[in-house]
Design an enzyme around this catalytic site. Structure first.
Site, PDB file in Angstrom:
ATOM      1  N   ASN A  82       9.107  -9.049   2.301  1.00 25.93           N
ATOM      2  CA  ASN A  82       8.877  -9.128   3.741  1.00 25.93           C
ATOM      3  C   ASN A  82       8.169 -10.447   4.039  1.00 25.93           C
ATOM      4  O   ASN A  82       7.615 -11.083   3.161  1.00 25.93           O
ATOM      5  CB  ASN A  82       8.071  -7.905   4.218  1.00 25.93           C
ATOM      6  N   ASN A  99       0.845  -1.200   0.000  1.00 28.53           N
ATOM      7  CA  ASN A  99       0.000   0.000   0.000  1.00 28.53           C
ATOM      8  C   ASN A  99       0.878   1.247   0.000  1.00 28.53           C
ATOM      9  O   ASN A  99       0.562   2.258  -0.646  1.00 28.53           O
ATOM     10  CB  ASN A  99      -0.918   0.003   1.221  1.00 28.53           C
ATOM     11  N   GLU A 110      -0.247  -7.269  11.195  1.00 27.19           N
ATOM     12  CA  GLU A 110       1.037  -6.911  10.617  1.00 27.19           C
ATOM     13  C   GLU A 110       2.160  -6.906  11.650  1.00 27.19           C
ATOM     14  O   GLU A 110       1.967  -6.439  12.782  1.00 27.19           O
ATOM     15  CB  GLU A 110       0.975  -5.516   9.973  1.00 27.19           C
ATOM     16  N   GLY A 164       0.575  -8.402   1.952  1.00 30.80           N
ATOM     17  CA  GLY A 164      -0.223  -9.486   2.527  1.00 30.80           C
ATOM     18  C   GLY A 164      -1.265  -9.996   1.544  1.00 30.80           C
ATOM     19  O   GLY A 164      -1.494 -11.209   1.440  1.00 30.80           O
TER      20      GLY A 164
HETATM   21  N1  LIG Z   1       4.312  -4.607   8.465  1.00 32.13           N
HETATM   22  C1  LIG Z   1       5.041  -4.989   7.257  1.00 32.13           C
HETATM   23  C2  LIG Z   1       5.364  -3.751   6.389  1.00 32.13           C
HETATM   24  C3  LIG Z   1       4.107  -3.065   5.845  1.00 32.13           C
HETATM   25  C4  LIG Z   1       3.377  -3.964   4.888  1.00 32.13           C
HETATM   26  C5  LIG Z   1       1.960  -3.545   4.531  1.00 32.13           C
HETATM   27  N2  LIG Z   1       1.421  -2.388   5.162  1.00 32.13           N
HETATM   28  C6  LIG Z   1       1.756  -3.513   3.030  1.00 32.13           C
HETATM   29  O1  LIG Z   1       0.902  -2.737   2.529  1.00 32.13           O
HETATM   30  O2  LIG Z   1       2.411  -4.334   2.330  1.00 32.13           O
HETATM   31  C7  LIG Z   1       6.352  -5.686   7.651  1.00 32.13           C
HETATM   32  O3  LIG Z   1       6.888  -5.393   8.716  1.00 32.13           O
HETATM   33  O4  LIG Z   1       6.822  -6.506   6.851  1.00 32.13           O
END
Ligand SMILES: N[C@H](CCC[C@H](N)C(=O)O)C(=O)O
Length: 281
Positions: free
Chosen positions: A164, A73, A215, A227
């Site tokens: 991630n 995002n 998250e 995700g």
């Molecule tokens: N909390 C995630 C990063 C933000 C991912 C998420 N907000 C997205 O839109 O991909 C992590 O520590 O890997």
């Protein structure tokens, strides 16, 4: 420090243009600005920086100050920011992240970016790539419907790295689950050396999956781009869906496609600017 508040389907971040601003300690700043009572209120901090390898660099920090390798995002909002605020006049741009260089196509409507299609690259499926600790000798194996015990309950998880770490769990009742209990137990589980983002998903039909997400570093968010990609990849791997999936999140829908030939995941969705501001740091 000047900032711009933006969100992707309610997954909101504080964005800082580091061509103009300097953020001395981004981890501390992320914790401060993210607090929804004493700060600005956000899921974290995203810095838009110069890059020697791509048009721009995205540096992303969760609300707890931890650094995320990638943010789906977030990167769509980066694409919107750099076009709308005049840092580029191109509608195809590249963004360097810790999860590799990502390529964006900006959809401009009446002079402003309304939505973005992101080439999210290759999903990582080996246990050691995510990483997820498996039994000796299985580090190179994929993690597909693999058992894990969390708070005395056994779940079948499917692991996917989008730069991630993610693990996807399919449940019958996603909307009513106690995510604030189960989410942290997954996040801190010993089998996830770098912690984990956990998606709780339910397949609605062969083109639609609903999900909620806990998250890493931010707790439950309204949406998670990486995700949603992980859920689509897991659902395709398990033959629950076709290769194009609408992922239904609390904040809205993302369109995900996994081109199996090229082994590339594409994510398409909106990006929204809320307001510009200034804060004493
Ligand atoms: N909390 C995630 C990063 C933000 C991912 C998420 N907000 C997205 O839109 O991909 C992590 O520590 O890997």
């Amino acid at each position: 420090m000047k900032f711009t508040k933006m969100h992707g389907l309610g997954n909101d971040y504080v964005y800082v243009n580091c061509f103009k601003e300097t953020v001395e300690n981004p981890s501390e700043v992320a914790k401060y600005v993210s607090d929804r009572h004493t700060g600005i209120g956000s899921d974290g901090l995203i810095m838009i920086c110069p890059s020697s390898q791509a048009d721009f660099e995205m540096q992303m920090y969760n609300a707890d100050g931890s650094r995320g390798e990638m943010c789906g995002n977030g990167i769509r909002c980066v694409g919107k920011y750099v076009y709308d605020y005049g840092l580029t006049d191109q509608t195809s741009i590249s963004v360097e992240t810790l999860g590799g260089i990502k390529y964006l196509d900006l959809n401009v409507v009446e002079g402003k970016v309304a939505s973005v299609k992101v080439n999210m690259g290759h999903p990582g499926l080996k246990a050691c790539e995510i990483p997820i600790i498996m039994d000796e000798g299985r580090e190179q194996d994929p993690v597909i419907l693999s058992p894990i015990e969390v708070r005395g309950q056994t779940y079948q998880m499917t692991g996917v790295s989008m730069g991630n770490p993610h693990t996807v769990v399919y449940l019958e009742n996603v909307q009513g689950m106690a995510i604030e209990e189960i989410g942290p137990a997954f996040e801190q589980h010993e089998r996830f050396p770098n912690r984990i983002n956990t998606e709780f998903a339910r397949v609605l039909d062969r083109r639609t999956v609903e999900m909620r997400v806990w998250e890493r570093g931010s707790g439950e968010t309204m949406a998670c781009g990486t995700g949603a990609c992980a859920v689509a990849v897991a659902s395709i791997l398990n033959n629950y869906t076709e290769n194009q999936v609408t992922v239904r999140l609390l904040g809205g829908d993302l369109e995900i496609e996994w081109d199996r030939e090229a082994d590339i995941v594409y994510m398409t969705g909106p990006a929204t600017t809320v307001f510009d501001g200034e804060i004493e740091i």
